[in-house]
Write an enzyme that holds these catalytic residues in place. Structure first.
Site, PDB file in Angstrom:
ATOM      1  N   GLU A 148      -6.423   4.442  -5.586  1.00  0.00           N
ATOM      2  CA  GLU A 148      -7.622   4.717  -4.802  1.00  0.00           C
ATOM      3  C   GLU A 148      -8.070   6.120  -5.173  1.00  0.00           C
ATOM      4  O   GLU A 148      -7.416   7.106  -4.849  1.00  0.00           O
ATOM      5  CB  GLU A 148      -7.319   4.653  -3.309  1.00  0.00           C
ATOM      6  CG  GLU A 148      -8.583   4.838  -2.489  1.00  0.00           C
ATOM      7  CD  GLU A 148      -8.359   5.630  -1.227  1.00  0.00           C
ATOM      8  OE1 GLU A 148      -7.405   6.416  -1.181  1.00  0.00           O
ATOM      9  OE2 GLU A 148      -9.120   5.437  -0.284  1.00  0.00           O
ATOM     10  N   HIS A 165     -11.043  -1.611   3.960  1.00  0.00           N
ATOM     11  CA  HIS A 165     -10.794  -1.264   5.359  1.00  0.00           C
ATOM     12  C   HIS A 165     -11.401   0.087   5.747  1.00  0.00           C
ATOM     13  O   HIS A 165     -11.271   0.532   6.895  1.00  0.00           O
ATOM     14  CB  HIS A 165      -9.285  -1.242   5.605  1.00  0.00           C
ATOM     15  CG  HIS A 165      -8.625  -0.153   4.820  1.00  0.00           C
ATOM     16  ND1 HIS A 165      -8.593  -0.149   3.429  1.00  0.00           N
ATOM     17  CD2 HIS A 165      -8.034   0.981   5.214  1.00  0.00           C
ATOM     18  CE1 HIS A 165      -7.989   0.953   3.021  1.00  0.00           C
ATOM     19  NE2 HIS A 165      -7.649   1.664   4.077  1.00  0.00           N
ATOM     20  N   ASP A 166     -12.013   0.760   4.767  1.00  0.00           N
ATOM     21  CA  ASP A 166     -12.590   2.089   5.041  1.00  0.00           C
ATOM     22  C   ASP A 166     -14.110   2.087   5.034  1.00  0.00           C
ATOM     23  O   ASP A 166     -14.722   3.158   5.071  1.00  0.00           O
ATOM     24  CB  ASP A 166     -12.146   3.090   3.949  1.00  0.00           C
ATOM     25  CG  ASP A 166     -10.693   3.471   4.066  1.00  0.00           C
ATOM     26  OD1 ASP A 166     -10.113   3.882   3.051  1.00  0.00           O
ATOM     27  OD2 ASP A 166     -10.134   3.330   5.175  1.00  0.00           O
ATOM     28  N   ASP A 168      -2.597   4.962  -2.531  1.00  0.00           N
ATOM     29  CA  ASP A 168      -3.526   5.693  -1.656  1.00  0.00           C
ATOM     30  C   ASP A 168      -3.833   7.090  -2.209  1.00  0.00           C
ATOM     31  O   ASP A 168      -2.919   7.764  -2.721  1.00  0.00           O
ATOM     32  CB  ASP A 168      -2.804   5.850  -0.303  1.00  0.00           C
ATOM     33  CG  ASP A 168      -3.701   6.263   0.832  1.00  0.00           C
ATOM     34  OD1 ASP A 168      -4.721   5.586   1.066  1.00  0.00           O
ATOM     35  OD2 ASP A 168      -3.392   7.267   1.476  1.00  0.00           O
ATOM     36  N   ASP A 171       0.864  -1.181   0.000  1.00  0.00           N
ATOM     37  CA  ASP A 171       0.000   0.000   0.000  1.00  0.00           C
ATOM     38  C   ASP A 171       0.901   1.232   0.000  1.00  0.00           C
ATOM     39  O   ASP A 171       1.670   1.436   0.948  1.00  0.00           O
ATOM     40  CB  ASP A 171      -0.871  -0.036   1.269  1.00  0.00           C
ATOM     41  CG  ASP A 171      -2.181   0.706   1.083  1.00  0.00           C
ATOM     42  OD1 ASP A 171      -3.240   0.168   1.449  1.00  0.00           O
ATOM     43  OD2 ASP A 171      -2.135   1.841   0.539  1.00  0.00           O
TER      44      ASP A 171
HETATM   45  O1  TEU Z   1      -8.519   6.778   2.182  1.00  0.00           O
HETATM   46  C1  TEU Z   1      -8.821   7.986   1.492  1.00  0.00           C
HETATM   47  C2  TEU Z   1     -10.284   8.071   1.509  1.00  0.00           C
HETATM   48  O2  TEU Z   1     -10.953   7.108   1.261  1.00  0.00           O
HETATM   49  C3  TEU Z   1     -10.925   9.319   1.876  1.00  0.00           C
HETATM   50  O3  TEU Z   1     -10.141  10.415   1.430  1.00  0.00           O
HETATM   51  C4  TEU Z   1     -12.241   9.362   1.133  1.00  0.00           C
HETATM   52  O4  TEU Z   1     -11.982   9.913  -0.129  1.00  0.00           O
HETATM   53  C5  TEU Z   1     -13.189  10.178   1.918  1.00  0.00           C
HETATM   54  O5  TEU Z   1     -13.333   9.562   3.168  1.00  0.00           O
HETATM   55  C6  TEU Z   1     -14.500  10.202   1.154  1.00  0.00           C
HETATM   56  O6  TEU Z   1     -15.496  10.672   2.008  1.00  0.00           O
HETATM   57  C7  TEU Z   1      -7.144   6.462   2.214  1.00  0.00           C
HETATM   58  C8  TEU Z   1      -7.001   5.235   3.093  1.00  0.00           C
HETATM   59  O7  TEU Z   1      -7.727   4.151   2.508  1.00  0.00           O
HETATM   60  C9  TEU Z   1      -7.553   5.567   4.453  1.00  0.00           C
HETATM   61  O8  TEU Z   1      -7.549   4.414   5.300  1.00  0.00           O
HETATM   62  C10 TEU Z   1      -6.683   6.658   5.047  1.00  0.00           C
HETATM   63  O9  TEU Z   1      -7.249   7.080   6.274  1.00  0.00           O
HETATM   64  C11 TEU Z   1      -6.589   7.867   4.106  1.00  0.00           C
HETATM   65  O10 TEU Z   1      -6.382   7.527   2.743  1.00  0.00           O
HETATM   66  C12 TEU Z   1      -5.383   8.723   4.488  1.00  0.00           C
HETATM   67  O11 TEU Z   1      -4.215   8.037   4.135  1.00  0.00           O
END
Ligand code: TEU
Length: 587
Positions: A264, A341-342, A206, A99
């Site tokens: 992402e 994971h989000d 990311d 990642d």
């Molecule tokens: O996530 C980025 C992300 O998903 C958010 O910016 C998203 O666009 C937003 O919540 C939409 O409402 C990545 C990782 O997957 C996450 O776990 C990290 O916390 C984040 O970046 C920062 O590195």
């Protein structure tokens, strides 16, 4: 058409290292733990393992705040453990991707320590520093009114050099300044080529569309009157130089190693803006995750993200249609995923956990949905056994994620009880924490995730006796065994499922999700019809032969989520049971 790149047909599996398997009893998952489970992954049909961040980090954001890209976070193990895992993957014909978090570093990273040490430090410009503004009363204000992703401002004051620095996420995650060429070169060398030289097969990248911020740093319009800071994704998403930066990243670091890249990409609801990132000719990324579909249910904008918005099935179908067809007729590619994971667990958000029977059926129907769609398929740990959201009986203290706690605190501090209550309810459905509780291997203490006497870093789900790998292994009617049967089937019908064209039928039906997969490259004109009952009620089965444009006698049932049904029989039963899914093909 040249040879199809391997990563289009590959099944990817995302592992959250903290929660997959603890091998040394400290309550934290680790890399030797992942290695101990490599044959489980291989037998499932996994081709590529994607590890969420494993690097040295103060863990402000679970490793998405890296303080040293060339060291492993000690509780996860050592760089030798990574080499061992990589060899174990390669020995089995599997691959390992890492990642890549390079929109920002941790504030503990050496680069930031230098940058913040003085205004004339050579690395000062590797981050984004701006002077304060002052209001008419002489009160100090941040350079802009932007709201970050974790319910706060995007600027933090630094006393030593008396300037603010930018962070789209936590103050512990200062944004790197990609406009500085030396900084970019260091990123390619220090964080990418270091690992590619060790044999890593590629990266999940990311926040891949956020590296080029608009350079005018103007205030965002007031769209969230409840917040002192305003959502402003347009100030940093898909910015003026983003494609130059990604093309350069590809040229400098990915292409020389034939490394696979999956970006992402969020806050980009317009497919026309996504296509340039994934067009093969553009030589940027191989594919991206676009979140409109699985973010359904999250509130609009930033402030309301955790105020749950119910949605009809027709909305899920329309978004699926958009993101299944936006690459048609192009040299682009896409991804299929419903968990990571989000986000909250798919069976809790899009399926039905009202009873054990509906849970099992709906998890299998969601699996059928995923396994028949076009693009590279990504599974998230626990999806294959139908892991569900944390119980609503658990208190807010079980939500460890920085985003959950920051949104909860913001609501609680607002003094608005209704908003706080709505935020709690929203977190119970949508929080990132749901997918981060320990993986459930068996019904031994702590679900076999760690030793009996260890304290897992997050609480193990109360249902681990009922939902775990051991209980489902060998049970031909289980979710796990269904995935084990589905993945090879997806491969043998790859021309329809992985590479076919998606044709939605009956778009306004709020219970049935019905679509045809077809491929003009198939001389036989063979098609597949997928019929998924996304409801708790029986639904009339559509006319299969008509939908497949073939004679009834040629209709073959390829797979069904029901336990006792003989595939191959061509007399479609008139009624779909609750949460039943079926796939038919023309013989
Ligand atoms: O996530 C980025 C992300 O998903 C958010 O910016 C998203 O666009 C937003 O919540 C939409 O409402 C990545 C990782 O997957 C996450 O776990 C990290 O916390 C984040 O970046 C920062 O590195």
């Amino acid at each position: 058409a040249g040879k199809v790149p391997w990563w289009k047909d590959a099944v990817f599996y995302q592992i959250y290292p903290a929660s997959f398997q603890d091998s040394n009893g400290d309550g934290w998952g680790d890399i030797p733990g992942v290695l101990s489970r490599i044959d489980y992954l291989h037998n499932l049909g996994v081709d590529v393992v994607w590890l969420s961040p494993i690097f040295e980090s103060p863990q402000a954001d679970m490793g998405y705040d890296v303080s040293d890209y060339q060291k492993i976070y000690a509780p996860y193990g050592t760089i030798k453990d990574v080499d061992a895992l990589m060899s174990a993957c390669h020995e089995r014909g599997m691959k390992l991707i890492l990642d890549l978090v390079v929109n920002h570093t941790s504030d503990q990273h050496e680069w930031f320590k230098e940058s913040r040490s003085s205004k004339d430090n050579p690395k000062r410009d590797w981050y984004i520093w701006k002077p304060a503004r002052y209001d008419s009363n002489g009160r100090r204000l941040p350079p802009t009114n932007w709201r970050g992703y974790f319910a706060g401002p995007t600027w933090t004051w630094d006393d030593l050099t008396e300037e603010y620095y930018l962070h789209l996420y936590a103050p512990e995650q200062p944004d790197l300044n990609w406009d500085n060429e030396a900084c970019r070169k260091a990123i390619y060398e220090n964080t990418m080529r270091f690992w590619l030289d060790r044999g890593i097969d590629g990266f999940r990248i990311d926040t891949v569309n956020k590296y080029s911020k608009r350079t005018d740093f103007v205030d965002a319009p007031i769209t969230d009157p409840t917040s002192p800071h305003q959502p402003a994704p347009e100030m940093w998403c898909n910015g003026p130089r983003i494609h130059d930066f990604i093309r350069e990243m590809r040229q400098e670091a990915l292409a020389p190693y034939n490394a696979v890249s999956v970006g992402e990409l969020s806050n980009t609801p317009d497919p026309a803006q996504v296509l340039p990132y994934v067009s093969a000719a553009a030589k940027e990324l191989d594919m991206v995750f676009e979140f409109s579909t699985i973010r359904l249910g999250t509130g609009d904008g930033f402030g309301a993200k955790y105020i749950y918005q119910p949605f009809p099935l027709s909305r899920l179908k329309a978004l699926t249609l958009t993101w299944q067809t936006f690459i048609e007729g192009t040299d682009g590619w896409t991804t299929v995923f419903c968990e990571n994971h989000d986000n909250g667990r798919a069976v809790s958000r899009f399926g039905d956990t009202s009873t054990p029977e509906m849970w099992r059926r709906s998890a299998k129907t969601l699996a059928l949905w995923q396994a028949t769609m076009t693009g590279s398929l990504f599974l998230y740990q626990g999806q294959e056994i139908g892991m569900v959201n944390m119980p609503t009986t658990w208190g807010i203290e079980e939500y460890k994620d920085i985003e959950s706690s920051r949104f909860y605190l913001e609501a609680a501090k607002s003094g608005d009880a209704a908003r706080t209550e709505a935020t709690v309810r929203g977190l119970q459905i949508l929080a990132r924490d749901h997918s981060r509780i320990p993986f459930q291997w068996d019904d031994s203490p702590n679900a076999g995730f760690t030793t009996a006497d260890a304290d897992p870093w997050m609480r193990v789900h109360d249902d681990y006796h009922d939902i775990n790998v051991a209980k489902q292994t060998g049970d031909s009617f289980s979710i796990l065994e269904f995935y084990r049967a589905l993945l090879p089937l997806r491969k043998s019908y790859r021309h329809l499922f992985t590479h076919g064209m998606f044709r939605l039928l009956d778009p306004t039906n709020e219970a049935l999700f019905t679509y045809v997969k077809e491929a003009d490259s198939i001389p036989s004109g063979q098609k597949a019809l997928v019929v998924l009952n996304f409801s708790r009620e029986e639904q009339p089965c559509p006319d299969i032969a008509l939908a497949l444009k073939c004679v009834p006698l040629e209709v073959l049932l390829l797979i069904s989520t029901l336990d006792q049904v003989s595939v191959g029989s061509h007399r479609p039963r008139e009624v779909l049971e609750p949460w039943e899914g079926r796939v038919y093909v023309c013989s």
